[in-house]
Design a protein around this motif. Structure first.
Motif, PDB file in Angstrom:
ATOM      1  N   HIS A  40      25.320  50.571  36.390  1.00  0.00           N
ATOM      2  CA  HIS A  40      26.017  51.771  35.948  1.00  0.00           C
ATOM      3  C   HIS A  40      27.422  51.743  36.535  1.00  0.00           C
ATOM      4  CE1 HIS A  40      22.365  53.360  34.201  1.00  0.00           C
ATOM      5  NE2 HIS A  40      21.730  53.065  35.332  1.00  0.00           N
ATOM      6  N   VAL A  41      28.407  51.628  35.640  1.00  0.00           N
ATOM      7  CA  VAL A  41      29.790  51.429  36.049  1.00  0.00           C
ATOM      8  C   VAL A  41      30.593  52.693  35.754  1.00  0.00           C
ATOM      9  CG1 VAL A  41      31.822  49.975  35.806  1.00  0.00           C
ATOM     10  CG2 VAL A  41      29.542  48.988  35.456  1.00  0.00           C
ATOM     11  N   LYS A  42      31.306  53.170  36.765  1.00  0.00           N
ATOM     12  CA  LYS A  42      32.155  54.346  36.605  1.00  0.00           C
ATOM     13  C   LYS A  42      33.590  53.905  36.349  1.00  0.00           C
ATOM     14  CE  LYS A  42      33.350  58.745  38.822  1.00  0.00           C
ATOM     15  NZ  LYS A  42      33.166  59.600  40.026  1.00  0.00           N
ATOM     16  N   ALA A  43      34.195  54.465  35.291  1.00  0.00           N
ATOM     17  CA  ALA A  43      35.552  54.076  34.913  1.00  0.00           C
ATOM     18  C   ALA A  43      36.566  54.620  35.910  1.00  0.00           C
ATOM     19  CB  ALA A  43      35.876  54.585  33.517  1.00  0.00           C
ATOM     20  N   THR A  44      37.492  53.768  36.309  1.00  0.00           N
ATOM     21  CA  THR A  44      38.573  54.189  37.205  1.00  0.00           C
ATOM     22  C   THR A  44      39.827  54.571  36.426  1.00  0.00           C
ATOM     23  OG1 THR A  44      39.257  51.879  37.447  1.00  0.00           O
ATOM     24  CG2 THR A  44      37.749  52.764  39.107  1.00  0.00           C
ATOM     25  N   GLY A  45      39.804  54.352  35.127  1.00  0.00           N
ATOM     26  CA  GLY A  45      40.929  54.703  34.274  1.00  0.00           C
ATOM     27  C   GLY A  45      40.478  54.743  32.832  1.00  0.00           C
ATOM     28  N   SER A  46      41.314  55.317  31.971  1.00  0.00           N
ATOM     29  CA  SER A  46      40.995  55.394  30.548  1.00  0.00           C
ATOM     30  C   SER A  46      41.542  54.169  29.828  1.00  0.00           C
ATOM     31  CB  SER A  46      41.594  56.664  29.940  1.00  0.00           C
ATOM     32  OG  SER A  46      41.060  57.817  30.568  1.00  0.00           O
ATOM     33  N   GLY A  47      40.825  53.728  28.816  1.00  0.00           N
ATOM     34  CA  GLY A  47      41.281  52.581  28.056  1.00  0.00           C
ATOM     35  C   GLY A  47      40.200  52.037  27.153  1.00  0.00           C
ATOM     36  N   GLN A  48      40.465  50.858  26.625  1.00  0.00           N
ATOM     37  CA  GLN A  48      39.550  50.183  25.722  1.00  0.00           C
ATOM     38  C   GLN A  48      38.981  48.969  26.453  1.00  0.00           C
ATOM     39  OE1 GLN A  48      39.644  51.865  22.870  1.00  0.00           O
ATOM     40  NE2 GLN A  48      38.296  50.721  21.504  1.00  0.00           N
ATOM     41  N   VAL A  49      37.678  48.934  26.656  1.00  0.00           N
ATOM     42  CA  VAL A  49      37.069  47.789  27.342  1.00  0.00           C
ATOM     43  C   VAL A  49      37.049  46.606  26.389  1.00  0.00           C
ATOM     44  CG1 VAL A  49      35.091  46.903  28.619  1.00  0.00           C
ATOM     45  CG2 VAL A  49      35.614  49.349  28.690  1.00  0.00           C
ATOM     46  N   ASN A  50      37.897  45.619  26.651  1.00  0.00           N
ATOM     47  CA  ASN A  50      37.954  44.418  25.816  1.00  0.00           C
ATOM     48  C   ASN A  50      37.139  43.266  26.373  1.00  0.00           C
ATOM     49  OD1 ASN A  50      41.329  45.331  25.440  1.00  0.00           O
ATOM     50  ND2 ASN A  50      39.850  45.430  23.777  1.00  0.00           N
ATOM     51  N   ALA A  51      36.867  43.294  27.670  1.00  0.00           N
ATOM     52  CA  ALA A  51      36.172  42.141  28.263  1.00  0.00           C
ATOM     53  C   ALA A  51      35.572  42.505  29.608  1.00  0.00           C
ATOM     54  CB  ALA A  51      37.142  40.971  28.434  1.00  0.00           C
ATOM     55  N   VAL A  52      34.586  41.712  30.000  1.00  0.00           N
ATOM     56  CA  VAL A  52      34.064  41.711  31.363  1.00  0.00           C
ATOM     57  C   VAL A  52      34.572  40.436  32.020  1.00  0.00           C
ATOM     58  CG1 VAL A  52      32.015  41.710  32.838  1.00  0.00           C
ATOM     59  CG2 VAL A  52      31.972  42.930  30.639  1.00  0.00           C
ATOM     60  N   ILE A  53      35.313  40.580  33.100  1.00  0.00           N
ATOM     61  CA  ILE A  53      35.734  39.419  33.891  1.00  0.00           C
ATOM     62  C   ILE A  53      34.764  39.283  35.051  1.00  0.00           C
ATOM     63  CG2 ILE A  53      37.523  38.509  35.429  1.00  0.00           C
ATOM     64  CD1 ILE A  53      39.610  39.672  33.601  1.00  0.00           C
ATOM     65  N   SER A  54      34.240  38.077  35.241  1.00  0.00           N
ATOM     66  CA  SER A  54      33.248  37.868  36.296  1.00  0.00           C
ATOM     67  C   SER A  54      33.624  36.698  37.185  1.00  0.00           C
ATOM     68  CB  SER A  54      31.855  37.646  35.694  1.00  0.00           C
ATOM     69  OG  SER A  54      31.802  36.447  34.951  1.00  0.00           O
ATOM     70  N   TRP A  55      33.061  36.690  38.378  1.00  0.00           N
ATOM     71  CA  TRP A  55      33.237  35.620  39.347  1.00  0.00           C
ATOM     72  C   TRP A  55      32.052  35.642  40.284  1.00  0.00           C
ATOM     73  CZ3 TRP A  55      35.879  40.180  39.152  1.00  0.00           C
ATOM     74  CH2 TRP A  55      35.753  41.049  40.239  1.00  0.00           C
ATOM     75  N   TRP A  56      32.015  34.704  41.217  1.00  0.00           N
ATOM     76  CA  TRP A  56      30.907  34.708  42.170  1.00  0.00           C
ATOM     77  C   TRP A  56      31.397  34.464  43.583  1.00  0.00           C
ATOM     78  CZ3 TRP A  56      31.132  29.875  44.167  1.00  0.00           C
ATOM     79  CH2 TRP A  56      31.437  28.796  43.327  1.00  0.00           C
ATOM     80  N   MET A  57      30.547  34.886  44.514  1.00  0.00           N
ATOM     81  CA  MET A  57      30.835  34.698  45.935  1.00  0.00           C
ATOM     82  C   MET A  57      29.643  33.988  46.568  1.00  0.00           C
ATOM     83  SD  MET A  57      30.098  35.869  49.234  1.00  0.00           S
ATOM     84  CE  MET A  57      29.480  37.529  49.091  1.00  0.00           C
ATOM     85  N   LEU A  58      29.922  32.931  47.290  1.00  0.00           N
ATOM     86  CA  LEU A  58      28.877  32.227  48.035  1.00  0.00           C
ATOM     87  C   LEU A  58      28.795  32.776  49.454  1.00  0.00           C
ATOM     88  CD1 LEU A  58      29.284  28.407  47.238  1.00  0.00           C
ATOM     89  CD2 LEU A  58      27.643  30.019  46.255  1.00  0.00           C
ATOM     90  N   GLN A  59      27.586  33.075  49.887  1.00  0.00           N
ATOM     91  CA  GLN A  59      27.314  33.294  51.309  1.00  0.00           C
ATOM     92  C   GLN A  59      26.627  32.027  51.782  1.00  0.00           C
ATOM     93  OE1 GLN A  59      25.296  36.960  52.585  1.00  0.00           O
ATOM     94  NE2 GLN A  59      24.139  35.735  54.070  1.00  0.00           N
ATOM     95  N   LEU A  60      27.332  31.252  52.594  1.00  0.00           N
ATOM     96  CA  LEU A  60      26.816  29.926  52.925  1.00  0.00           C
ATOM     97  C   LEU A  60      25.845  29.926  54.086  1.00  0.00           C
ATOM     98  CD1 LEU A  60      30.006  29.342  51.768  1.00  0.00           C
ATOM     99  CD2 LEU A  60      29.000  27.074  51.882  1.00  0.00           C
ATOM    100  N   ASP A  61      25.882  30.948  54.941  1.00  0.00           N
ATOM    101  CA  ASP A  61      24.954  31.004  56.070  1.00  0.00           C
ATOM    102  C   ASP A  61      24.121  32.272  55.992  1.00  0.00           C
ATOM    103  OD1 ASP A  61      27.142  32.687  56.562  1.00  0.00           O
ATOM    104  OD2 ASP A  61      26.780  32.630  58.717  1.00  0.00           O
TER     105      ASP A  61
END
Length: 733
Positions: free
Chosen positions: A312-333
Motif C-alpha cells: 500500500h503506497v501513499k502518494a507524496t505528490g499528484s501526478g500520473q503514474v507512468n512507471a515503477v522504478i525498482s532496484w535492490w539492496m544486498l545485505q551481505l552479512d
C-alpha cells in the motif's frame, strides 16, 4: 538452429555471455560434450550481422589454458565481466562479508565463480594457499562455473595467485554437481553472485533451490545473506513515450495508423522490467512516492518459485503514474553492517555512487497514459515473482504479466517491440522525415515492385497506403510471420489490401526473376531496422546493403534505393565513467587480475583500447563532447557492397580529457540530402558505437593548446563486408 554431436545436450550458462555490454550478462546457449577421453567442447553460436547466417564455433578444453589471448578475446571482451570486476564497492563488500562469515576451516561452494574472485577470498580467509604449510587444513573451496572460456581464464588467475591447488574448479552448472561425485560432502558456506539488474534474471531462485536441496548443509552460511527489492512510483513523459504508442500516435496527423482504434494493444513492449540508467533521466522524473519494500530473499533459506505481495503506497505528490522504478539492496552479512545497493543516486543523501553498467535500475511501464494519483492518496501495488522475473500491477488498473510471450492468434496478437522502437514509431519528427522521403520518391515514379528489405512495419504501411499500384514484398528477416500477421490486422485501418503485400522467406542470394513475378524491383527501402538487433553496433544494420547487393541483377536501371547513403560520423568525447568501468585490472582486493586485461578488452593495457562496443551514450554517466562532429567514411548504397576506407581529422573544440570516440551512422534518404535521419548521441533511441582510447588524451584546441595537450585525433576507419567488421584506428596529433 544448432548442430549437436551425439551425446551432446543443450545447456545454458550460469555465467552469461553478453550480446550487449550495456546490458547485464545475458543468457546464451551452448552445447557441451564429453568424449571417451573426457575432452570438453562448447559450441558457441556466432552470428554474421550482414547475412543473418549463424554458425556454431567449437571451443575445446584441450586447446590449453596457455593458448594465445586472441583465442577467447572475441568471446569475453564483449561481456560485462570487466565492468563488474572494476566495481570496487561490490568487491570490497564481498571481501568484508566473506572475511566475517568464515571463522574456521569449512567447506565453501562458489556458484557462478567467474574469475574465481570470491573463491580466492574464501580460500585466503581459511589460509588455503598453494604451500606445503597449508596441509592438514580441513577447509575446502569448490568453484563452479559452466562457461568454458571463463573457466580457462579462472584457472590462469588461480595459478597467478598461487591458488590453483587450493581451489577445485568444476566446469559445470551447479544443478549438475553431485555430492559424492564432484564434491565430497555438502558445503557449509555458499558464496555467489548470480544477480542481474532485476535480481532474479540469472536464475537465482532455481539455483538456490537446487543448492539447498542437494549441495548445502542445513542452515548454511551464505554471502550475501539476503536481498531486498525496493520500488518507487514516478511520472515521466520520457518513460511514457517508451511504451504508449497508441496515445502518442493519436497526436500525430500523418494518416498512418500503426495502432488503430480498437487495436490499442497490437504493438507494445513486453510486460517485463527493463534495465535502465535512471539517473540519466532524473530531471525528467517526478517522484510520486517514497521508496517502498517489495520482496525480501533470504539466501540461507530455500526460496519459493512463486511469491506475491501487496504494497500500500501513499502518494507524496499528484501526478500520473507512468512507471515503477525498482532496484535492490544486498545485505551481505547476518548482522546487517555490510551493504551494496543498485539504487539511483537520488535515493542516497549525498547523491554519490560509482557508475557501473553491469547493474542498473529497472523500469516497469504502467500501460497507457498511466494511473492518475492525488497527493496523500493510497494505491495498492501487487507484485508477483517467479523463478526469473518480477512483475507489478497497480490494482485494479493494470493486467499483470504471466511471464509468457504474447500468442500470435486472433485478437490477442501483440507485436512486441523494444521501448526505443516504440518511441521512434511515436516520434512525430522522425515519422515526418521518413514520410516526406517516401512521398518524394513516389511522386517521381510509381513503383511496380517495392521490396521492404528490413523489419520496418512502418515503411510497409507507408508504401502500401501511398502507392496503390505497387506490389510489396517484405523480407521481415527478424519479424517473419509476426510482421505479416500484424499487417493483416491493420490493413483495413490504413486503407490497403493485403493482396498487394507478400512475405518472402527465401534468402535474397537465391532469388531469380520468378521470385519477383518477372518484374524488376523499382524501389528497395529500409529504415534500416532489424528486429532483435538492439545490442548491435550501428554498422551492423548494413545488412540492408548486403540485401541490395544480392538483388542487384533484379533491380531496374533507375531503381530507387532508400537510404541512398550512410555517413559514418565520429565525435571525440569525455567519458570518464565508462572508461573507468572498462579500465585495466591490477589487484582486486589483493588478487592479481592483470593477466586477463587483453582477453577482456581492457583500456590502459590493450594496445587498441579494446573492442568498439554499443552503448546509449547519453546513459553513460558523465559525458561531454570535445570536438565537432565529422564524417569519417561514406557507404554508397547505389553500388554493390564493397570494402570502404575513410580518414578524418577530429579537431578538439573544448578542453578536457578525451576517453574515446563515439561513432554512428546518419542515413541519407535521398540524393538531394533533403532528408537525413541521424542516430547520433542526441537521438536517445539509438545506440552508438564507442571506441575507448587505451590511454585518455588531454584535449586542447587550436590556438590554446598547452604542453602535453593534443589539438586533434587522426581517425582512420575501414569496413570489411566479408565479416561486417569496422576497424577503427586513432592517433593523437
Amino acid at each position: 538452429m544448432a548442430f549437436l554431436t551425439p551425446n551432446c545436450r543443450l545447456i545454458s550458462s550460469a555465467r552469461l555471455l553478453s550480446a550487449s555490454p550495456s546490458a547485464p550478462r545475458l543468457r546464451f546457449a551452448h552445447a557441451q560434450a564429453m568424449s571417451s577421453c573426457s575432452t570438453q567442447r562448447v559450441f558457441q553460436l556466432k552470428l554474421d550481422p550482414l547475412t543473418g547466417n549463424s554458425e556454431w564455433v567449437v571451443i575445446e578444453e584441450d586447446a590449453g589454458e596457455t593458448a594465445p589471448e586472441s583465442l577467447h578475446k572475441g568471446l569475453l571482451a564483449r561481456t560485462s565481466y570487466l565492468d563488474m570486476l572494476n566495481d570496487a564497492p561490490r568487491n570490497k563488500a564481498f571481501r568484508e562479508a566473506i572475511d566475517k562469515a568464515i571463522t574456521r576451516p569449512c567447506r565453501v561452494l562458489d556458484i557462478g565463480a567467474g574469475t574465481g574472485l570470491l573463491s580466492m577470498m574464501a580460500a585466503r580467509t581459511m589460509g588455503l594457499m598453494d604451500s606445503p604449510t597449508c596441509h592438514g587444513n580441513n577447509g575446502s573451496v569448490t568453484a563452479c562455473e559452466s562457461y568454458l572460456p571463463m573457466v580457462k581464464l579462472m584457472r590462469k588467475i588461480l595459478r597467478a595467485n598461487d591458488m590453483a591447488k587450493s581451489i577445485t574448479v568444476l566446469n559445470k552448472r551447479s544443478d549438475e554437481v553431485r555430492v559424492g561425485v564432484d564434491i565430497d560432502s555438502r558445503a557449509d558456506v555458499l558464496v555467489s553472485e548470480i544477480l542481474d539488474s532485476e535480481l532474479l534474471g540469472e536464475g537465482l531462485v532455481p539455483t538456490l533451490q537446487h543448492a539447498h536441496d542437494m549441495l548445502l548443509v542445513e542452515n548454511p552460511v551464505t554471502v550475501p545473506y539476503k536481498a531486498i527489492v525496493y520500488g518507487q512510483l514516478v511520472e515521466s513523459t520520457y518513460l511514457w513515450k517508451l511504451h504508449d504508442l497508441y496515445n502518442n500516435e493519436a497526436e500525430i496527423s500523418d494518416g498512418i495508423h500503426l495502432v488503430p482504434a480498437g487495436l490499442e494493444r497490437i504493438i507494445g513492449v513486453k510486460l517485463q522490467q527493463h534495465p535502465m540508467h535512471c539517473d540519466a533521466i532524473k530531471r525528467e522524473i517526478k517522484l510520486l512516492s517514497e521508496p517502498f519494500r517489495i520482496f525480501e530473499f533470504n539466501f540461507g533459506k530455500r526460496p519459493e518459485s512463486h511469491g506475491e505481495t501487496a504494497v500500500h503506497v501513499k502518494a507524496t505528490g499528484s501526478g500520473q503514474v507512468n512507471a515503477v522504478i525498482s532496484w535492490w539492496m544486498l545485505q551481505l552479512d547476518e548482522e546487517g553492517s555490510i551493504h551494496y545497493s543498485t539504487a539511483p543516486k537520488w535515493i542516497t543523501s549525498s547523491g554519490a555512487g560509482n557508475w557501473c553498467d553491469h547493474w542498473k535500475q529497472c523500469v516497469w511501464f504502467i500501460p497507457g497514459k498511466g494511473v492518475p494519483l492525488a497527493k496523500d492518496e493510497e494505491i495498492s501495488l501487487r507484485a508477483v515473482h517467479g523463478d526469473t522475473s518480477i512483475s507489478y500491477q497497480l490494482e485494479p488498473h493494470q493486467p499483470i504479466s504471466t511471464g509468457q510471450d504474447h500468442n500470435v492468434k486472433g485478437g490477442d496478437f501483440c507485436l512486441p517491440l523494444s521501448p526505443e522502437r516504440i518511441a521512434i514509431y511515436g516520434d512525430a519528427e522522425w515519422r515526418h522525415s521518413v514520410l516526406n522521403a517516401i512521398k518524394t520518391v513516389l511522386q517521381r515514379r510509381a513503383p511496380s515492385l517495392c521490396i521492404i528489405a528490413d523489419d520496418s512495419v512502418f515503411l510497409a504501411l507507408l508504401v502500401a497506403r501511398l502507392s496503390i499500384a505497387s506490389h510489396i514484398m517484405a523480407l521481415f528477416p527478424g519479424l517473419q510471420d509476426k510482421g505479416i500477421h500484424y499487417l493483416k490486422a491493420v490493413a483495413d485501418a490504413n486503407g490497403f489490401s493485403m493482396d498487394r503485400v507478400e512475405f518472402v522467406r527465401k534468402k535474397t542470394a537465391n532469388w531469380t526473376v520468378h521470385d519477383t513475378h518477372k518484374k524488376t524491383v523499382d524501389l528497395l527501402i529500409a529504415e534500416p531496422f532489424y528486429y532483435g538487433s538492439d545490442g548491435m553496433l550501428p554498422w551492423q544494420n548494413l545488412r540492408f546493403w548486403n540485401e541490395r547487393t544480392a538483388l542487384d541483377s533484379l533491380l531496374s536501371k533507375d531503381a530507387s534505393i532508400m537510404p541512398c547513403k550512410g555517413l559514418l560520423k565520429v565525435c571525440a568525447m569525455s567519458l570518464p565513467d565508462l572508461w573507468n568501468s572498462r579500465r585495466s585490472l591490477e589487484k582486486i582486493e589483493g588478487f592479481d587480475h592483470s593477466m586477463v586485461n587483453a582477453t577482456l578488452g581492457a583500456c590502459g593495457d590493450a594496445a587498441d583500447g579494446g573492442p568498439c562496443l554499443p552503448f546509449f551514450v547519453w546513459q553513460c554517466g558523465e559525458v561531454k563532447e570535445l570536438s565537432q562532429i565529422v564524417t569519417v567514411m561514406e557507404f554508397d548504397f547505389s553500388r554493390a557492397i564493397s570494402p570502404c576506407q575513410g580518414k578524418a581529422k577530429v579537431k578538439f573544440s573544448e578542453k578536457g580529457i578525451c576517453h574515446g570516440l563515439v561513432l554512428w551512422i546518419d542515413w541519407v534518404m535521398d540524393a538531394e540530402y533533403s532528408t537525413v535521419v541521424s542516430t547520433g548521441p542526441d537521438q536517445r533511441y539509438w545506440k552508438q558505437g564507442v571506441k575507448l582510447l587505451p590511454t585518455p588524451v588531454a584535449a586542447g584546441f587550436h590556438g590554446s593548446t598547452d604542453a602535453g595537450e593534443a589539438s586533434c585525433l587522426i581517425v582512420e576507419t575501414s569496413f570489411d563486408p566479408s565479416n561486417g567488421e569496422l576497424v577503427i584506428k586513432h592517433i593523437p596529433s
